[in-house]
Design an enzyme around this catalytic site. Structure first.
Site, PDB file in Angstrom:
ATOM      1  N   SER A 248       0.851  -1.186   0.000  1.00 24.06           N
ATOM      2  CA  SER A 248       0.000   0.000   0.000  1.00 24.06           C
ATOM      3  C   SER A 248       0.886   1.235   0.000  1.00 24.06           C
ATOM      4  CB  SER A 248      -0.914   0.022   1.234  1.00 24.06           C
ATOM      5  OG  SER A 248      -0.137   0.167   2.415  1.00 24.06           O
ATOM      6  N   LYS A 249       0.258   2.407   0.041  1.00 25.05           N
ATOM      7  CA  LYS A 249       1.006   3.658  -0.037  1.00 25.05           C
ATOM      8  C   LYS A 249       1.962   3.845   1.134  1.00 25.05           C
ATOM      9  CE  LYS A 249      -2.356   6.218  -2.811  1.00 25.05           C
ATOM     10  NZ  LYS A 249      -3.275   7.379  -2.866  1.00 25.05           N
ATOM     11  N   ARG A 250       1.672   3.171   2.252  1.00 26.24           N
ATOM     12  CA  ARG A 250       2.556   3.352   3.401  1.00 26.24           C
ATOM     13  C   ARG A 250       3.942   2.741   3.157  1.00 26.24           C
ATOM     14  NH1 ARG A 250      -0.852  -0.687   4.922  1.00 26.24           N
ATOM     15  NH2 ARG A 250       0.055  -2.677   5.547  1.00 26.24           N
ATOM     16  N   GLY A 252       5.599   3.246   0.487  1.00 28.47           N
ATOM     17  CA  GLY A 252       6.244   4.078  -0.513  1.00 28.47           C
ATOM     18  C   GLY A 252       5.357   4.152  -1.739  1.00 28.47           C
TER      19      GLY A 252
END
Length: 462
Positions: A248-250, A252
């Site tokens: 996911s976006k966490r 990167g």
């Protein structure tokens, strides 16, 4: 067996990312391996978040990767249109049919009523699901003019699917509850639109992530109610980040747009993604060469971790394999000094580059005059640095040609003349010749510059 037809059906609510690419790639490979068709369908029924700019970026990224489609919004085809927002009349006709046949019904429950129902069920420790309060509404209880959704009347039965990766799976429909197939705005819900479109587009195989497993029993029930042939389903485990949780976006930014901006080549992305749940070997493989190797039977049932280092590995291999002319274009290197000279430089340095940005950085010292920064100028002004540069220039002027052997002799001579060694000897030379602290080996620097240019650069810092 009918002509194989797979589809990639992204929602234009954001940029294409690694997980999307794997879905597109596996569907593309399967269709090509079977001599079938690969279809691009834009699922833009989420009117609040869908953006045409995202559709354009998805199309651009897929083309950049080489995942061309046989039918799609920009190409057309006999099963169009290829945007779900343009297929609403087809969805509406299917919904009306289900209501007429008693397989679906109008639901007048308000959002507040549904929230209260969900809260009560959760407080009682029950899984939230619709309780069917509008299922058997008498005609006099109908509310003409009031907003309503259309719910599918879920029959009580076991739903079975022979999944390409997981094998035979069974679902109890009693755990599902009657679900919405058309919203109060008249727009078909995801599961309903996907079923109608897959059937009318003659999609034969659907390869997608495990996050869609919960949708599968709902979709199979809809195929059955509409008396339409369901495709064969294959669900692949989600891609994980380094912490073993779904990517996911966490972790990167892994959008293709930003990966491209990071200096990665399309074949590097394809090769890294292809190994997320499949193993076509370790060496870099061209996209067209991957198709004959692909088989659903070879897909893993275990989650795969996206490894940035693997992406870098394949990028380095892709750069080394590419022709200098292509790399110059991709990295936007200026050929003002002449295309032949630029190609010579790029060919010489590309083995040291892990991405296009680094390729450009490695090439520039040989295509333009060095521009040392304040720190580099300070280092070059040190007495020992000036002594090394002068000694090296004097020794360099004595030799006829620069090669590995003469380079070693030069270094030994300067070492003897100045007493310097290691970094104190080599770094001043690198800074004077290239203006930077890093780059290709000094022997290669001298070979690329040639004796005359090297001497000119060294003289500036004696």
């Amino acid at each position: 067996m009918p002509n194989v037809r797979t589809r990639f059906a992204p929602s234009p609510t954001g940029r294409l990312h690694i997980g999307n690419v794997r879905t597109a790639l596996f569907n593309w490979l399967f269709a090509k391996e079977r001599g079938g068709s690969f279809v691009l369908r834009i699922e833009d029924t989420d009117t609040a978040r869908s953006r045409f700019e995202y559709e354009l970026s998805i199309i651009e990224d897929l083309k950049w990767l080489g995942l061309e489609w046989d039918e799609g919004p920009d190409k057309g085809g006999e099963f169009g249109p290829y945007r779900q927002s343009e297929r609403r009349s087809l969805h509406k006709a299917a919904a009306v049919r289900l209501v007429t046949e008693g397989k679906a019904y109008k639901c007048y429950c308000t959002k507040e009523q549904l929230e209260d129902l969900k809260s009560a069920q959760m407080a009682a420790g029950l899984p939230p699901r619709y309780d069917g309060r509008c299922r058997e509404l008498a005609p006099e209880a109908m509310q003409p003019g009031a907003p309503f959704t259309v719910r599918f009347r879920v029959p009580e039965k076991d739903v079975r699917v022979d999944d390409g990766v997981h094998g035979l799976l069974a679902f109890d429909s009693r755990n599902i509850g009657d679900f919405v197939i058309v919203g109060s705005d008249g727009v078909a819900a995801y599961n309903f639109a996907a079923v109608v479109d897959d059937a009318l587009m003659n999609v034969t195989h659907v390869i997608r992530g495990d996050d869609h497993l919960s949708n599968t029993p709902r979709q199979l029930l809809l195929f059955e109610a509409l008396e339409l042939k369901a495709p064969e389903f294959t669900h692949i485990p989600l891609v994980l980040g380094p912490d073993k949780t779904p990517l996911s976006k966490r972790h990167g930014s892994f959008s293709i747009e930003e990966i491209r901006a990071g200096g990665f080549l399309p074949e590097a992305v394809v090769n890294a993604v292809a190994r997320l749940g499949w193993n076509p070997g370790e060496s870099l493989v061209e996209l067209a060469e991957l198709a004959p190797l692909f088989s659903i039977d070879k897909l893993s049932a275990s989650p795969s971790e996206f490894n940035v280092e693997r992406l870098k590995f394949y990028n380095k291999a892709a750069i080394q394999k590419s022709k200098a002319e292509r790399l110059i274009e991709l990295s936007s290197l200026s050929t003002a000094g002449g295309p032949e000279e630029t190609e010579r430089v790029v060919e010489a340095v590309k083995g040291n580059a892990s991405d296009l940005k680094e390729l450009k950085e490695l090439s520039l010292p040989f295509l333009t005059e060095p521009q040392p920064g304040e720190e580099e100028e300070k280092e070059l002004s040190e007495p020992h640095a000036r002594a090394v540069v002068k000694a090296f220039r004097q020794e360099l002027e004595k030799i006829e040609a620069i090669d590995q052997g003469s380079y070693k002799e030069l270094v030994e001579a300067v070492k003897a003349a100045t007493g310097e060694k290691g970094k104190r000897l080599l770094m001043p030379l690198r800074l004077a010749l290239t203006g930077t602290h890093s780059g290709i080996e000094l022997a290669g620097v001298l070979t690329l510059l040639g004796k005359e240019r090297a001497v000119q650069r060294l003289r500036k810092y004696e």
